[in-house]
Design a protein around this motif. Structure first.
Motif, PDB file in Angstrom:
ATOM      1  N   LEU A  84     -68.527   4.301   1.841  1.00 12.39           N
ATOM      2  CA  LEU A  84     -69.997   4.312   1.861  1.00 12.39           C
ATOM      3  C   LEU A  84     -70.555   4.657   3.236  1.00 12.39           C
ATOM      4  O   LEU A  84     -71.614   5.275   3.335  1.00 12.39           O
ATOM      5  N   LEU A  87     -71.493   8.191   3.710  1.00 10.68           N
ATOM      6  CA  LEU A  87     -72.648   8.702   2.964  1.00 10.68           C
ATOM      7  C   LEU A  87     -73.970   8.471   3.697  1.00 10.68           C
ATOM      8  O   LEU A  87     -75.012   8.935   3.250  1.00 10.68           O
ATOM      9  N   ALA A  88     -73.925   7.749   4.817  1.00 11.14           N
ATOM     10  CA  ALA A  88     -75.147   7.475   5.571  1.00 11.14           C
ATOM     11  C   ALA A  88     -75.726   8.750   6.189  1.00 11.14           C
ATOM     12  O   ALA A  88     -76.909   8.778   6.550  1.00 11.14           O
ATOM     13  N   GLU A 120     -72.013   0.416   5.404  1.00 15.13           N
ATOM     14  CA  GLU A 120     -73.340   0.025   4.918  1.00 15.13           C
ATOM     15  C   GLU A 120     -74.113   1.253   4.471  1.00 15.13           C
ATOM     16  O   GLU A 120     -73.948   2.337   5.015  1.00 15.13           O
ATOM     17  N   LEU A 121     -74.979   1.053   3.492  1.00 22.41           N
ATOM     18  CA  LEU A 121     -75.838   2.124   3.001  1.00 22.41           C
ATOM     19  C   LEU A 121     -77.278   1.637   3.136  1.00 22.41           C
ATOM     20  O   LEU A 121     -77.681   0.682   2.482  1.00 22.41           O
ATOM     21  N   LYS A 122     -78.072   2.287   4.002  1.00 19.41           N
ATOM     22  CA  LYS A 122     -79.424   1.827   4.314  1.00 19.41           C
ATOM     23  C   LYS A 122     -80.485   2.459   3.420  1.00 19.41           C
ATOM     24  O   LYS A 122     -81.562   1.909   3.261  1.00 19.41           O
ATOM     25  N   LYS A 139     -73.266  -2.113  -3.687  1.00 20.88           N
ATOM     26  CA  LYS A 139     -74.022  -1.751  -2.485  1.00 20.88           C
ATOM     27  C   LYS A 139     -74.967  -0.582  -2.746  1.00 20.88           C
ATOM     28  O   LYS A 139     -76.070  -0.542  -2.185  1.00 20.88           O
ATOM     29  N   ILE A 140     -74.560   0.363  -3.581  1.00 24.73           N
ATOM     30  CA  ILE A 140     -75.428   1.503  -3.886  1.00 24.73           C
ATOM     31  C   ILE A 140     -76.652   1.038  -4.672  1.00 24.73           C
ATOM     32  O   ILE A 140     -77.790   1.411  -4.363  1.00 24.73           O
ATOM     33  N   SER A 143     -79.153  -0.915  -2.521  1.00 23.60           N
ATOM     34  CA  SER A 143     -80.001  -0.116  -1.627  1.00 23.60           C
ATOM     35  C   SER A 143     -81.047   0.692  -2.401  1.00 23.60           C
ATOM     36  O   SER A 143     -81.799   1.451  -1.805  1.00 23.60           O
TER      37      SER A 143
END
Length: 156
Positions: A84, A87-88, A120-122, A139-140, A143
């Motif tokens: 993940l 992917l940020a 982390e995915l913001k 987590k996806i 967010s």
């Protein structure tokens, strides 16, 4: 000492043996091959593993392990792994699929994609992959994004 003075050590070189040139040569008639048998034939001699008709060592020893053959082609899926945290780099609201990942050089082309939950995915992303780990999917969605399966697999 000069290069022209160099020669092989005395007795280390021999003339080539010319066989099959008449009985008077000492290597005539059968040309040093003896009478009959495989060694006398033009395709003669035997492979290194041949033991004179005795059951070869390779066949005497018990077989071990598993060898994949055409009959039992039980193959596992090969996945390109993406965490993940990688992917940020994508902008908010983008759709991330295998083509987008390959375009950025994150995965090789032609492999299935599995997303793992490390990092982390913001921001909100729509992630389309062949498999997700449980933590990555959580987590996806946390967010505000969506995790879509492209091809459903057994263990996704």
């Amino acid at each position: 000492m000069n290069l022209k003075d160099l020669k092989p050590a005395r007795g280390s070189t021999h003339r080539k043996r010319r066989v099959g040139r008449g009985i008077g040569s000492g290597h005539g008639k059968t040309a040093g091959r003896g009478h009959k048998g495989l060694g006398s034939r033009s395709h003669g001699n035997t492979p290194p593993s041949y033991e004179g008709g005795q059951m070869p060592l390779q066949r005497r020893l018990p077989k071990q392990g598993f060898r994949r053959t055409l009959k039992n082609q039980a193959r596992r899926d090969e996945f390109a792994i993406v965490n993940l945290g990688r992917l940020a780099d994508f902008e908010d609201g983008a759709t991330v699929d295998s083509a987008a990942l390959a375009g950025r050089g994150l995965i090789p082309r032609g492999l299935k994609v599995k997303v793992l939950g490390d990092g982390e995915l913001k921001h909100r992303l729509t992630v389309r992959a062949d498999a997700f780990s449980k933590s990555a999917r959580e987590k996806i969605t946390a967010s505000g994004g969506t995790a879509e399966l492209v091809t459903p697999t057994v263990n996704s």
